[in-house]
Design an enzyme around this catalytic site. Structure first.
Site, PDB file in Angstrom:
ATOM      1  N   HIS A 278     -19.606  10.275  22.838  1.00 57.05           N
ATOM      2  CA  HIS A 278     -20.339   9.509  22.720  1.00 57.05           C
ATOM      3  C   HIS A 278     -21.541   8.610  23.237  1.00 57.05           C
ATOM      4  O   HIS A 278     -22.819   8.171  23.078  1.00 57.05           O
ATOM      5  CB  HIS A 278     -20.148   8.147  21.168  1.00 57.05           C
ATOM      6  CG  HIS A 278     -20.843   7.080  21.465  1.00 57.05           C
ATOM      7  ND1 HIS A 278     -21.073   7.048  20.116  1.00 57.05           N
ATOM      8  CD2 HIS A 278     -21.346   5.618  21.717  1.00 57.05           C
ATOM      9  CE1 HIS A 278     -22.191   6.042  19.896  1.00 57.05           C
ATOM     10  NE2 HIS A 278     -21.815   5.457  21.177  1.00 57.05           N
ATOM     11  N   GLU A 279     -20.423   8.072  23.990  1.00 58.20           N
ATOM     12  CA  GLU A 279     -21.042   7.515  25.827  1.00 58.20           C
ATOM     13  C   GLU A 279     -21.954   8.229  26.107  1.00 58.20           C
ATOM     14  O   GLU A 279     -22.874   7.667  27.034  1.00 58.20           O
ATOM     15  CB  GLU A 279     -18.897   6.879  26.264  1.00 58.20           C
ATOM     16  CG  GLU A 279     -18.598   5.922  25.668  1.00 58.20           C
ATOM     17  CD  GLU A 279     -19.529   4.521  24.850  1.00 58.20           C
ATOM     18  OE1 GLU A 279     -20.628   4.309  25.724  1.00 58.20           O
ATOM     19  OE2 GLU A 279     -19.339   4.067  24.470  1.00 58.20           O
ATOM     20  N   HIS A 282     -25.297   8.470  25.009  1.00 60.19           N
ATOM     21  CA  HIS A 282     -26.167   7.192  25.292  1.00 60.19           C
ATOM     22  C   HIS A 282     -26.478   7.443  26.828  1.00 60.19           C
ATOM     23  O   HIS A 282     -27.930   6.870  27.157  1.00 60.19           O
ATOM     24  CB  HIS A 282     -25.371   5.425  25.442  1.00 60.19           C
ATOM     25  CG  HIS A 282     -25.103   5.201  24.343  1.00 60.19           C
ATOM     26  ND1 HIS A 282     -26.177   4.848  23.257  1.00 60.19           N
ATOM     27  CD2 HIS A 282     -23.554   4.717  24.046  1.00 60.19           C
ATOM     28  CE1 HIS A 282     -25.197   4.475  22.268  1.00 60.19           C
ATOM     29  NE2 HIS A 282     -24.345   4.002  22.406  1.00 60.19           N
ATOM     30  N   GLU A 362     -27.440   4.642  18.754  1.00 59.59           N
ATOM     31  CA  GLU A 362     -26.259   4.286  18.130  1.00 59.59           C
ATOM     32  C   GLU A 362     -25.392   5.845  17.100  1.00 59.59           C
ATOM     33  O   GLU A 362     -24.899   6.422  17.771  1.00 59.59           O
ATOM     34  CB  GLU A 362     -25.617   3.284  17.373  1.00 59.59           C
ATOM     35  CG  GLU A 362     -24.766   1.984  17.966  1.00 59.59           C
ATOM     36  CD  GLU A 362     -24.362   2.080  19.940  1.00 59.59           C
ATOM     37  OE1 GLU A 362     -23.223   2.941  19.217  1.00 59.59           O
ATOM     38  OE2 GLU A 362     -24.233   1.996  20.350  1.00 59.59           O
ATOM     39  N   ASP A 366     -23.526   8.872  18.407  1.00 56.82           N
ATOM     40  CA  ASP A 366     -22.758   9.920  17.383  1.00 56.82           C
ATOM     41  C   ASP A 366     -23.999  11.503  16.897  1.00 56.82           C
ATOM     42  O   ASP A 366     -22.448  12.288  16.660  1.00 56.82           O
ATOM     43  CB  ASP A 366     -23.365   9.279  16.309  1.00 56.82           C
ATOM     44  CG  ASP A 366     -22.148   8.086  16.517  1.00 56.82           C
ATOM     45  OD1 ASP A 366     -22.083   7.489  16.899  1.00 56.82           O
ATOM     46  OD2 ASP A 366     -22.392   7.052  15.009  1.00 56.82           O
TER      47      ASP A 366
END
Ligand code: ZN
Length: 420
Positions: A278-279, A282, A362, A366
């Site tokens: 997930h990070e 980003h 977000e 995801d």
């Protein structure tokens, strides 16, 4: 115009407070309405006792927040309308003079003075509220040291920056705000570069993730996704709180991924991998660059507004100051002061937009994690545990979460990943 300006500012402050209060009330009512039993959608996420505790935690924080908001609003109204600002400014000019450094020191001192009355609230939140729900691990010594370090850092970094902006006002004439914007932007960028290496270690200990299966797994993910990282660090978040988190920070060579030790204790290896994915999402979707661009634009607008306001005599008069006789830093100081005190009240109204944007990011991160992991289960498992362990409010009022939440709720994220 003078009276109108004072009334408009008062109305702005009171409206903000009213909206905060109303949203809080709406949210509390919503939580109460669902408090009877664990809602269907969360039967697999939390047990009855934990759910009850999360409701109590949400309500306790909401009640505390209402008192703190009322106090902040009252304090700001007193500071702005009691005449204490022109009085203090007069004394500072007489005793310190109008040199650049004297004025920077005055602005800094006002900022510190205004933040002091909030300290007992910080203390209460940490040692009473968080403590009651088993989250607090901070010692009094750590708490005090944090405040001292924060103050020293603010002085070391903030004072020179303030002095530089004032110097630019003195040098650059009418186009000062463009130059000042460039200076502040450069400063912010440098700060972000050095923070992971020089500032964050002042508050926490960062240790490279120990050799072993987890490290292999996470670095394999980084290689697979083409994410250039040299280190994955573990931060001693447990020094202050049992809340858990993960983030990534820095640019280029300084980039690093940070996992809280509390998070590592709570999640399984596949779940930690999903959090990292997930990070990385980003990063891959360039969210950080986009956010920085938006904040640079916001800063530019703020400086343009500041430059315009500094030329409006009515604004000075409305708060008991003499209008400027020139465009010297000393003459426009009152507007710099007012601007600094009111910036929060204005940006409050923009925060729902920023949060809406952040929530879109977000979802994208995801989706990226879902893709890279080829299944949604590890990330959903991680999110469920995070919500459970942090006693998150599982049933916020949609208007409340829409206004304040930078992340979608658990249910929204599960639905977006095709579950629930
Ligand atoms: Zn995220």
């Amino acid at each position: 115009m003078t009276l109108f300006a004072a009334v408009a500012v008062l109305a702005l402050l009171l409206t903000r407070w009213g909206v905060e209060h109303w949203l809080g009330w709406l949210n509390e009512r919503h939580v109460h309405a669902h408090a009877g039993a664990v809602p269907e959608a969360f039967r697999e996420v939390v047990d009855e006792a934990t759910y009850r505790k999360s409701v109590d935690y949400t309500l306790a924080r909401s009640r505390f927040g209402k008192i703190a908001d009322a106090f902040d609003t009252m304090l700001l109204i007193i500071v702005l309308f009691s005449g204490v600002l022109p009085w203090a400014f007069g004394i500072a000019m007489t005793h310190l003079g109008s040199s650049i450094w004297a004025m920077a020191a005055f602005l800094f001192a006002v900022g510190m003075a205004v933040s002091l009355p909030g300290l007992p609230f910080d203390w209460y939140a940490q040692f009473k509220l968080e403590d009651r729900f088993g989250f607090n691990t901070t010692t009094m010594k750590t708490w005090l040291l944090d405040r001292v370090k924060g103050f020293v850092l603010a002085a070391l970094l903030g004072l020179p920056l303030l002095a530089l902006v004032l110097k630019i006002i003195a040098w650059a004439g009418a186009s000062w705000w463009l130059w000042a914007w460039g200076a502040v932007l450069t400063f912010q960028f440098l700060l972000m570069l050095i923070a992971p290496a020089l500032i964050m270690p002042l508050f926490n200990k960062f240790t490279p993730l120990a050799e072993g299966a987890l490290r292999e797994r996470l670095f394999a993910l980084a290689r697979r996704t083409g994410f250039p990282t040299r280190s994955i660090d573990v931060m001693d978040g447990s020094k202050r709180s049992r809340h858990s988190n993960a983030f990534f920070t820095g640019f280029g060579r300084f980039r690093k991924i940070v996992l809280f030790d509390t998070l590592m204790a709570q999640l399984s290896e596949p779940e930690l991998e999903a959090v990292l994915a997930h990070e990385i999402g980003h990063y891959k979707k360039r969210h950080i660059v986009k956010m920085l661009g938006a904040s640079a634009l916001g800063l530019l607008l703020a400086f343009a507004a500041l430059a315009w306001l500094a030329r409006q005599d009515w604004l000075y008069r409305a708060f008991g100051f003499a209008p400027p006789d020139s465009f010297a830093p000393a003459s426009i100081m009152p507007v710099l002061l007012l601007f600094a005190l009111l910036a929060d009240t204005v940006s409050f109204w923009l925060s729902p937009l920023m949060n809406l944007w952040s929530r879109r990011f977000e979802y994208e991160a995801d989706a990226y994690a879902h893709d890279v992991m080829t299944e949604a289960q590890p990330l959903i498992g991680a999110l469920r545990k995070l919500n459970e362990k942090n006693l998150s409010n599982l049933t916020p009022h949609p208007l409340y979460s829409g206004f304040y939440y930078s992340h979608p709720t658990l249910l929204e994220r599960e639905r977006a990943m095709g579950l629930g």
